[in-house]
Design an enzyme around this catalytic site. Sequence first.
Site, PDB file in Angstrom:
ATOM      1  N   THR A   1      -8.624  -3.457  -0.632  1.00 12.23           N
ATOM      2  CA  THR A   1      -9.178  -4.788  -0.880  1.00 12.23           C
ATOM      3  C   THR A   1     -10.184  -5.187   0.187  1.00 12.23           C
ATOM      4  OG1 THR A   1      -7.213  -5.448  -2.075  1.00 12.23           O
ATOM      5  CG2 THR A   1      -8.536  -7.239  -1.181  1.00 12.23           C
TER       6      THR A   1
ATOM      7  N   LYS B   1       1.994   2.272  -5.200  1.00  7.26           N
ATOM      8  CA  LYS B   1       2.759   1.849  -6.377  1.00  7.26           C
ATOM      9  C   LYS B   1       2.072   2.290  -7.674  1.00  7.26           C
ATOM     10  CE  LYS B   1       2.769  -2.412  -4.696  1.00  7.26           C
ATOM     11  NZ  LYS B   1       2.558  -2.318  -3.253  1.00  7.26           N
ATOM     12  N   GLY B   2       0.746   2.288  -7.655  1.00  5.73           N
ATOM     13  CA  GLY B   2      -0.010   2.677  -8.853  1.00  5.73           C
ATOM     14  C   GLY B   2       0.340   4.078  -9.308  1.00  5.73           C
TER      15      GLY B   2
ATOM     16  N   GLY C   1      -4.309  -4.199  -4.004  1.00  2.94           N
ATOM     17  CA  GLY C   1      -5.289  -3.137  -4.219  1.00  2.94           C
ATOM     18  C   GLY C   1      -4.576  -1.883  -4.684  1.00  2.94           C
ATOM     19  N   HIS C   2      -4.799  -1.512  -5.915  1.00  6.98           N
ATOM     20  CA  HIS C   2      -4.232  -0.256  -6.404  1.00  6.98           C
ATOM     21  C   HIS C   2      -5.372   0.733  -6.519  1.00  6.98           C
ATOM     22  CE1 HIS C   2      -0.867  -2.615  -7.824  1.00  6.98           C
ATOM     23  NE2 HIS C   2      -1.596  -3.240  -8.710  1.00  6.98           N
ATOM     24  N   THR C   3      -5.198   1.914  -5.971  1.00  9.83           N
ATOM     25  CA  THR C   3      -6.184   2.966  -6.222  1.00  9.83           C
ATOM     26  C   THR C   3      -5.514   3.986  -7.115  1.00  9.83           C
ATOM     27  OG1 THR C   3      -6.955   2.611  -3.998  1.00  9.83           O
ATOM     28  CG2 THR C   3      -7.800   4.551  -5.116  1.00  9.83           C
TER      29      THR C   3
ATOM     30  N   ARG D   1     -10.104  -2.811   5.656  1.00  8.60           N
ATOM     31  CA  ARG D   1      -9.585  -2.817   7.038  1.00  8.60           C
ATOM     32  C   ARG D   1      -8.769  -1.561   7.318  1.00  8.60           C
ATOM     33  NH1 ARG D   1      -6.372  -8.471   7.489  1.00  8.60           N
ATOM     34  NH2 ARG D   1      -5.891  -8.016   5.328  1.00  8.60           N
TER      35      ARG D   1
ATOM     36  N   LYS E   1       3.085  10.047  -0.625  1.00 12.44           N
ATOM     37  CA  LYS E   1       2.277  10.602   0.473  1.00 12.44           C
ATOM     38  C   LYS E   1       3.041  11.534   1.399  1.00 12.44           C
ATOM     39  CE  LYS E   1      -1.640   7.570   0.778  1.00 12.44           C
ATOM     40  NZ  LYS E   1      -2.477   6.781   1.640  1.00 12.44           N
TER      41      LYS E   1
ATOM     42  N   ASP F   1       0.813  -1.214   0.000  1.00 10.63           N
ATOM     43  CA  ASP F   1       0.000   0.000   0.000  1.00 10.63           C
ATOM     44  C   ASP F   1       0.848   1.266   0.000  1.00 10.63           C
ATOM     45  OD1 ASP F   1      -2.332  -1.677   0.268  1.00 10.63           O
ATOM     46  OD2 ASP F   1      -1.731  -1.935   2.355  1.00 10.63           O
TER      47      ASP F   1
ATOM     48  N   GLN G   1       1.814  -6.267  -3.383  1.00 10.17           N
ATOM     49  CA  GLN G   1       2.325  -6.454  -2.028  1.00 10.17           C
ATOM     50  C   GLN G   1       3.686  -5.740  -1.912  1.00 10.17           C
ATOM     51  OE1 GLN G   1       0.997  -9.587  -3.557  1.00 10.17           O
ATOM     52  NE2 GLN G   1      -0.870  -8.638  -2.840  1.00 10.17           N
TER      53      GLN G   1
HETATM   54  P1  IMP Z   1      -2.676 -12.943   1.831  1.00 13.41           P
HETATM   55  O1  IMP Z   1      -1.792 -12.358   0.788  1.00 13.41           O
HETATM   56  O2  IMP Z   1      -4.143 -12.681   1.600  1.00 13.41           O
HETATM   57  O3  IMP Z   1      -2.391 -14.406   2.088  1.00 13.41           O
HETATM   58  O4  IMP Z   1      -2.345 -12.203   3.217  1.00 13.41           O
HETATM   59  C1  IMP Z   1      -1.071 -12.344   3.854  1.00 13.41           C
HETATM   60  C2  IMP Z   1      -0.620 -11.032   4.464  1.00 13.41           C
HETATM   61  O5  IMP Z   1      -0.285 -10.113   3.430  1.00 13.41           O
HETATM   62  C3  IMP Z   1      -1.686 -10.329   5.315  1.00 13.41           C
HETATM   63  O6  IMP Z   1      -1.044  -9.674   6.384  1.00 13.41           O
HETATM   64  C4  IMP Z   1      -2.277  -9.309   4.353  1.00 13.41           C
HETATM   65  O7  IMP Z   1      -2.859  -8.223   5.029  1.00 13.41           O
HETATM   66  C5  IMP Z   1      -1.028  -8.907   3.593  1.00 13.41           C
HETATM   67  N1  IMP Z   1      -1.316  -8.374   2.251  1.00 13.41           N
HETATM   68  C6  IMP Z   1      -1.639  -9.065   1.142  1.00 13.41           C
HETATM   69  N2  IMP Z   1      -1.796  -8.242   0.099  1.00 13.41           N
HETATM   70  C7  IMP Z   1      -1.546  -7.002   0.530  1.00 13.41           C
HETATM   71  C8  IMP Z   1      -1.507  -5.720  -0.104  1.00 13.41           C
HETATM   72  O8  IMP Z   1      -1.722  -5.540  -1.317  1.00 13.41           O
HETATM   73  N3  IMP Z   1      -1.201  -4.672   0.710  1.00 13.41           N
HETATM   74  C9  IMP Z   1      -0.926  -4.834   2.027  1.00 13.41           C
HETATM   75  N4  IMP Z   1      -0.937  -5.986   2.642  1.00 13.41           N
HETATM   76  C10 IMP Z   1      -1.247  -7.079   1.915  1.00 13.41           C
END
Ligand code: IMP
Length: 428
Positions: free
Chosen positions: A300, A16-17, A40-42, A303, A331, A13, A224
């Site tokens: 995504t 990157k987008g 999740g890219h915004t 949270r 940011k 987060d 990620q």
């Molecule tokens: P998973 O990728 O859904 O298996 O989640 C594993 C961990 O990676 C968790 O702590 C998620 O919150 C984190 N995570 C997965 N994708 C993202 C992302 O795009 N941004 C931030 N955290 C992520």
Amino acid sequence: MPGIVIVGAQWGDEGKGKATDQIGERVDYTVRYSGGNNAGHTIVVDGETYALHLLPSGILNPNGIPVIGNGVVVDLDVLFEEIELLASRGVAAVERLLVSANAHVIAPYHKVIDKVTERFLGKRKIGTTGRGVGPAYSDKVNRLGIRIQDLLDESILRQKVEASLEQKNHLLVKVYNRAAIRPDEVADHLLSYTERLRPLIADTALVLNAALDAGKIVLFEGAQAHHLDVDHGTYPYVTSSNPIAAGACIGAGVGPTRIDRVIGIMKAYTTRVGEGPFPTELLDDAGEKLRQDGGEFGTTTGRPRRCGWFDALVVEQAVRVNSFTDLFLTKLDVLTGWEQIPVCVGYRVNGELVHHVPMTQSDFHHAEPVYEYLPGWTADISGARSFAELPDTTQAYVKRLEELVGARISGIGVGPSREQVVMIRDLI
Ligand code: IMP
């Protein structure tokens, strides 16, 4: 300069987008190489906000070809939802999308298993996004995965789904007390996508190597981030793939010598979603202020993100392992208004001062941040378009971060929209 990788330098987060967007329209191919719709890219273009989870953010580039590489795990429901949504908003590039024949499929049972496993882990849970990403990668490594190409051969697909579910159904029924999942239902569901998927399926490694041979610009877009990498991140609180730069080679099928530039994206402070160590986390009003000012809620899952000050040790490790040639700081405007801004320059671990992320998980969990306090700024920086236009203390903040993490900062985000950037040097 044809091969460029973009990687998050913290826990995801980082925005990157936004950086991708700066190179955007000059890029011929934008490739996702790892992860799935946990990302999740915004992106804000001309006042329109696009939230993407699976498609590369380069899909908004009117000229380029978007690619989903072999290292990605694909939820077909989400893939076609995003394609339809973008098509309805007139995004033409969706028609050029290519999906690797070797990419793995997130089947409905992967989502069920993701959720029940987390529930059973209780307080030891990872805090996954619940999208079935981990179980799909487990099946890949276990050689029980379903690949995109399997949808082209109905009989093979049915056999593979059956094989994959055999053990899982025992587990679901006997351990997790859930109903068994019928293989024929899963296979029928996946096969319902075959005809729409067929024209998109390609040997993407072949396509991308040919593009690089022809001098085309290929952008490998990380999802990620470094510290969520299954090998280099804060294991086990990580995702199940390799988001780091080297993952681009594996997840897209190109050799390391094809990569010319590696751009790390780092936020001016730190956030994390899910469980796991986070030494600079703020559990007080300051953390809440960063969350509100930065709009730190997951794209995504929605949270609230955990927030804290910039941690130079976290980024320094990412600089080292990814060999970043450039950093893009995002940011920075969110930090406007603080009298002074703490930056973590070391940890105290069991009474000892350390300057690198500790080797062991136990030490990382016990790391207490040691801060340096940099003077803040009050002027609105969101209109700045050159480094010289930033207040002196903002410039000093940027320069100190460069020094601490050991790589040059080539771009700075000063607001949410595409134009709100200060470019110090071109990223291509
Ligand atoms: P998973 O990728 O859904 O298996 O989640 C594993 C961990 O990676 C968790 O702590 C998620 O919150 C984190 N995570 C997965 N994708 C993202 C992302 O795009 N941004 C931030 N955290 C992520």
